[in-house]
Design a protein around this motif. Structure first.
Motif, PDB file in Angstrom:
ATOM      1  N   ILE A 165      43.256  44.021 -26.341  1.00 56.22           N
ATOM      2  CA  ILE A 165      44.136  44.178 -25.192  1.00 56.22           C
ATOM      3  C   ILE A 165      44.630  45.626 -25.153  1.00 56.22           C
ATOM      4  O   ILE A 165      44.567  46.352 -26.149  1.00 56.22           O
ATOM      5  N   SER A 166      45.113  46.065 -24.020  1.00 60.31           N
ATOM      6  CA  SER A 166      45.738  47.389 -23.925  1.00 60.31           C
ATOM      7  C   SER A 166      46.914  47.464 -24.890  1.00 60.31           C
ATOM      8  O   SER A 166      47.790  46.587 -24.889  1.00 60.31           O
ATOM      9  N   GLY A 167      46.895  48.486 -25.733  1.00 63.84           N
ATOM     10  CA  GLY A 167      47.970  48.647 -26.707  1.00 63.84           C
ATOM     11  C   GLY A 167      47.855  47.744 -27.902  1.00 63.84           C
ATOM     12  O   GLY A 167      48.761  47.718 -28.744  1.00 63.84           O
ATOM     13  N   GLY A 168      46.763  47.020 -28.035  1.00 62.84           N
ATOM     14  CA  GLY A 168      46.593  46.104 -29.153  1.00 62.84           C
ATOM     15  C   GLY A 168      46.091  46.792 -30.407  1.00 62.84           C
ATOM     16  O   GLY A 168      45.904  48.013 -30.442  1.00 62.84           O
ATOM     17  N   HIS A 169      45.850  45.991 -31.431  1.00 62.85           N
ATOM     18  CA  HIS A 169      45.459  46.535 -32.726  1.00 62.85           C
ATOM     19  C   HIS A 169      44.192  47.386 -32.632  1.00 62.85           C
ATOM     20  O   HIS A 169      44.069  48.397 -33.326  1.00 62.85           O
ATOM     21  N   CYS A 170      43.247  47.003 -31.813  1.00 65.26           N
ATOM     22  CA  CYS A 170      41.983  47.736 -31.724  1.00 65.26           C
ATOM     23  C   CYS A 170      41.951  48.713 -30.551  1.00 65.26           C
ATOM     24  O   CYS A 170      40.875  49.216 -30.177  1.00 65.26           O
ATOM     25  N   ASP A 171      43.110  48.983 -29.962  1.00 67.56           N
ATOM     26  CA  ASP A 171      43.239  50.085 -29.010  1.00 67.56           C
ATOM     27  C   ASP A 171      43.671  51.314 -29.804  1.00 67.56           C
ATOM     28  O   ASP A 171      43.959  51.231 -30.999  1.00 67.56           O
ATOM     29  N   ASP A 172      43.700  52.458 -29.149  1.00 70.35           N
ATOM     30  CA  ASP A 172      44.123  53.696 -29.790  1.00 70.35           C
ATOM     31  C   ASP A 172      45.599  53.913 -29.476  1.00 70.35           C
ATOM     32  O   ASP A 172      45.962  54.266 -28.356  1.00 70.35           O
ATOM     33  N   THR A 173      46.454  53.710 -30.486  1.00 69.22           N
ATOM     34  CA  THR A 173      47.908  53.751 -30.246  1.00 69.22           C
ATOM     35  C   THR A 173      48.577  54.977 -30.866  1.00 69.22           C
ATOM     36  O   THR A 173      49.791  54.989 -31.061  1.00 69.22           O
ATOM     37  N   MET A 174      47.788  55.989 -31.178  1.00 71.14           N
ATOM     38  CA  MET A 174      48.361  57.151 -31.867  1.00 71.14           C
ATOM     39  C   MET A 174      48.632  58.332 -30.943  1.00 71.14           C
ATOM     40  O   MET A 174      49.164  59.344 -31.378  1.00 71.14           O
ATOM     41  N   HIS A 175      48.225  58.248 -29.680  1.00 68.61           N
ATOM     42  CA  HIS A 175      48.387  59.367 -28.766  1.00 68.61           C
ATOM     43  C   HIS A 175      49.636  59.191 -27.888  1.00 68.61           C
ATOM     44  O   HIS A 175      50.020  58.074 -27.552  1.00 68.61           O
ATOM     45  N   ALA A 176      50.191  60.310 -27.493  1.00 68.99           N
ATOM     46  CA  ALA A 176      51.306  60.285 -26.549  1.00 68.99           C
ATOM     47  C   ALA A 176      50.800  59.826 -25.179  1.00 68.99           C
ATOM     48  O   ALA A 176      49.612  59.975 -24.854  1.00 68.99           O
ATOM     49  N   PRO A 177      51.680  59.256 -24.325  1.00 66.96           N
ATOM     50  CA  PRO A 177      51.244  58.679 -23.045  1.00 66.96           C
ATOM     51  C   PRO A 177      50.490  59.659 -22.142  1.00 66.96           C
ATOM     52  O   PRO A 177      49.570  59.246 -21.426  1.00 66.96           O
ATOM     53  N   GLU A 178      50.869  60.935 -22.181  1.00 68.39           N
ATOM     54  CA  GLU A 178      50.236  61.863 -21.242  1.00 68.39           C
ATOM     55  C   GLU A 178      48.740  62.068 -21.498  1.00 68.39           C
ATOM     56  O   GLU A 178      48.009  62.530 -20.629  1.00 68.39           O
ATOM     57  N   TYR A 179      48.268  61.694 -22.707  1.00 66.83           N
ATOM     58  CA  TYR A 179      46.838  61.855 -22.982  1.00 66.83           C
ATOM     59  C   TYR A 179      46.000  60.725 -22.379  1.00 66.83           C
ATOM     60  O   TYR A 179      44.786  60.866 -22.234  1.00 66.83           O
ATOM     61  N   LYS A 180      46.645  59.606 -22.076  1.00 70.10           N
ATOM     62  CA  LYS A 180      45.969  58.474 -21.438  1.00 70.10           C
ATOM     63  C   LYS A 180      44.691  58.065 -22.190  1.00 70.10           C
ATOM     64  O   LYS A 180      43.644  57.802 -21.590  1.00 70.10           O
ATOM     65  N   ILE A 181      44.782  58.008 -23.507  1.00 75.62           N
ATOM     66  CA  ILE A 181      43.637  57.653 -24.348  1.00 75.62           C
ATOM     67  C   ILE A 181      43.596  56.140 -24.529  1.00 75.62           C
ATOM     68  O   ILE A 181      44.607  55.502 -24.821  1.00 75.62           O
ATOM     69  N   GLN A 182      42.428  55.576 -24.354  1.00 81.09           N
ATOM     70  CA  GLN A 182      42.257  54.136 -24.521  1.00 81.09           C
ATOM     71  C   GLN A 182      40.950  53.886 -25.272  1.00 81.09           C
ATOM     72  O   GLN A 182      39.945  54.555 -25.028  1.00 81.09           O
ATOM     73  N   ALA A 183      40.975  52.949 -26.195  1.00 75.47           N
ATOM     74  CA  ALA A 183      39.770  52.642 -26.961  1.00 75.47           C
ATOM     75  C   ALA A 183      38.696  52.039 -26.066  1.00 75.47           C
ATOM     76  O   ALA A 183      38.978  51.443 -25.017  1.00 75.47           O
ATOM     77  N   GLU A 184      37.469  52.186 -26.517  1.00 69.62           N
ATOM     78  CA  GLU A 184      36.311  51.821 -25.700  1.00 69.62           C
ATOM     79  C   GLU A 184      36.219  50.329 -25.403  1.00 69.62           C
ATOM     80  O   GLU A 184      35.712  49.914 -24.364  1.00 69.62           O
ATOM     81  N   GLY A 185      36.725  49.488 -26.320  1.00 69.61           N
ATOM     82  CA  GLY A 185      36.586  48.044 -26.144  1.00 69.61           C
ATOM     83  C   GLY A 185      37.771  47.374 -25.483  1.00 69.61           C
ATOM     84  O   GLY A 185      37.855  46.139 -25.466  1.00 69.61           O
ATOM     85  N   VAL A 186      38.681  48.146 -24.891  1.00 69.11           N
ATOM     86  CA  VAL A 186      39.869  47.547 -24.273  1.00 69.11           C
ATOM     87  C   VAL A 186      39.486  46.802 -22.999  1.00 69.11           C
ATOM     88  O   VAL A 186      38.753  47.317 -22.150  1.00 69.11           O
ATOM     89  N   ALA A 187      39.992  45.578 -22.899  1.00 69.57           N
ATOM     90  CA  ALA A 187      39.749  44.757 -21.708  1.00 69.57           C
ATOM     91  C   ALA A 187      40.894  43.767 -21.575  1.00 69.57           C
ATOM     92  O   ALA A 187      41.309  43.144 -22.563  1.00 69.57           O
ATOM     93  N   ASP A 188      41.411  43.613 -20.348  1.00 73.29           N
ATOM     94  CA  ASP A 188      42.529  42.711 -20.082  1.00 73.29           C
ATOM     95  C   ASP A 188      42.159  41.750 -18.958  1.00 73.29           C
ATOM     96  O   ASP A 188      41.592  42.164 -17.945  1.00 73.29           O
ATOM     97  N   GLY A 189      42.503  40.486 -19.160  1.00 69.06           N
ATOM     98  CA  GLY A 189      42.214  39.494 -18.126  1.00 69.06           C
ATOM     99  C   GLY A 189      40.818  38.900 -18.283  1.00 69.06           C
ATOM    100  O   GLY A 189      39.921  39.512 -18.863  1.00 69.06           O
TER     101      GLY A 189
END
Length: 425
Positions: A165-189
């Motif tokens: 999920i967005s912001g989940g364990h397998c997302d990338d949670t180390m960047h500040a919001p302005e970088y808008k970095i998201q892990a490749e496998g993120v999917a919601d819904g």
């Protein structure tokens, strides 16, 4: 007319006979050892002989006749076992990558790191692994390079990027919001997880990894909190199974384990907070548990050396001891277990230390060995290929000096490794 047809027929027959006669004879190898463990029965076979044609075992037993002309490998007083299987690796990562250091590692660099770690893992006696999580499909590229003979390493069942999920364990949670970095496998819904599952399979995944709860080495989440909903999980599992892939769920506890099991996943990875309700469900659904426990010793002892961020270390100090207590209870209650290590959280090549932890928690040495051989091959769906020394299987074998049924730590000191009929160590 009949004569005109007879000549081509005769020529074809001769050509077929010539092709059969000219086909290269298989390379025959005979491996001898003082002992061999039959992991199915638990029996120790003395004066063992294993016959191999090219990369497959043709026969195994005591005092078998060795064909004339066979290459003989005499291991003396060693004990033979099937090649070991690790169901939870991250070959493209290292312990020092935990936390902020990972942001500077490119996919090409991680892939080359994976090649080095694949060799370390193979030399440790693990001839098969399931790699559960790599960005950029690096583990799939590594798998293909090993299969092509470009680099040495174990057989790999690869997942590619894990679903989160967005912001989940397998997302990338180390960047500040302005970088808008998201892990490749993120999917919601539901619609998005179906599409992402199909995409990951499109690019070569053998297995789907999904993060069903928070984790230890991630910021801002709770390992006991579920992440995907039941509907999302069912959509992922349904699509993966329909396309012939199994599903491994990272799940430490709480609702995350229960939802994953109810959704039909094939294995629960970690299971740190597994409780009696989870145990009952997993036994009913025949869901495998893949504990990853030795890392608890190594990570806390070496946290300062690898510069593990303080919030992650604080979580580790709570979660990892709890995992030992709860998994011990699950083992005692008969949950089916397949060995996994989470190598990359600690150095690759130390995978064999996982066996001794299982024995300390209540398994017999034979049960522990089975978790990393026949049980693991069953969970993989590769029981026809690996996991035991039997006719028809790949000639994947290891040898140790002593008796692992008496001293399980023998598996930490593998002396000899064969993969597919070729000696690699």
């Amino acid at each position: 007319m009949q004569r005109a047809l007879a000549l081509p027929a005769l020529l074809l027959a001769c050509a077929g006979a010539w092709a059969a006669d000219s086909a290269p004879a298989p390379h025959i190898t005979a491996v001898k050892a003082a002992h061999m463990l039959d992991v199915r029965s638990g029996a120790m076979v003395d004066q063992a002989v294993v016959l191999i044609a090219d990369d497959r075992i043709t026969a195994a037993g005591s005092k078998l006749a060795i064909p004339s002309g066979a290459q003989v490998i005499d291991l003396g007083d060693k004990t033979l076992l099937p090649g070991l299987i690790d169901m939870h690796t991250h070959l493209t990562g290292n312990p020092e990558d935990a936390g902020y250091a990972s942001v500077a590692i490119s996919v090409p660099r991680a892939t080359l790191t994976g090649a080095r770690n694949a060799l370390r893992t193979l030399n440790a006696g693990f001839t098969t692994v399931r790699n559960v999580g790599a960005e950029g499909y690096a583990d799939i590229g590594l798998r293909d390079a090993i299969n092509a003979g470009d680099v040495p390493g174990p057989r790999i069942s690869a997942s590619g990027p894990p679903l989160s999920i967005s912001g989940g364990h397998c997302d990338d949670t180390m960047h500040a919001p302005e970088y808008k970095i998201q892990a490749e496998g993120v999917a919601d819904g539901v619609d998005e997880v179906i599409k992402r599952t199909r995409q990951i399979i499109k690019y070569g995944a053998d297995v789907i990894k999904v993060c069903a709860t928070g984790g230890v080495l991630s910021f801002g989440d709770d390992p006991r909190a579920s992440q995907y909903t039941l509907e999302e999980m069912k959509a992922i599992v349904g699509e993966a199974h329909r396309l012939g892939r199994k599903v491994a769920a990272h799940a430490h506890g709480g609702e995350g384990i229960r939802l994953a099991v109810l959704a039909g996943v094939d294995s629960i990875e970690h299971g740190s907070y597994i409780d009696d309700e989870d145990i009952k469900l997993m036994k009913e659904h025949k869901t495998w548990l893949v504990p990853t426990l030795y890392l608890g010793d190594w990570l806390i002892e070496n946290a300062e050396a690898i510069k593990l961020p303080k919030p992650l270390l604080e979580k580790a100090k709570v979660v990892l001891p709890a995992a030992r207590r709860n998994v011990a209870h699950a083992i005692q209650q008969g949950v089916p277990v397949a060995l996994g290590t989470d190598s990359a959280v600690y150095p690759h090549g130390l995978n064999g230390r996982e066996f001794a932890v299982y024995v300390k928690l209540g398994m017999t040495p034979l049960q522990a060995i089975r978790s990393g051989t026949v049980n693991a091959s069953q969970l993989l769906g590769w029981s026809d290929r690996v996991g035991s020394i039997e006719a028809g299987k790949f000639a994947d074998m290891i040898a140790v000096s002593g008796d692992p049924l008496k001293d399980i730590t023998e598996l930490e000191r593998v002396q000899w490794v064969m993969k597919g009929g070729a000696v690699v160590r």
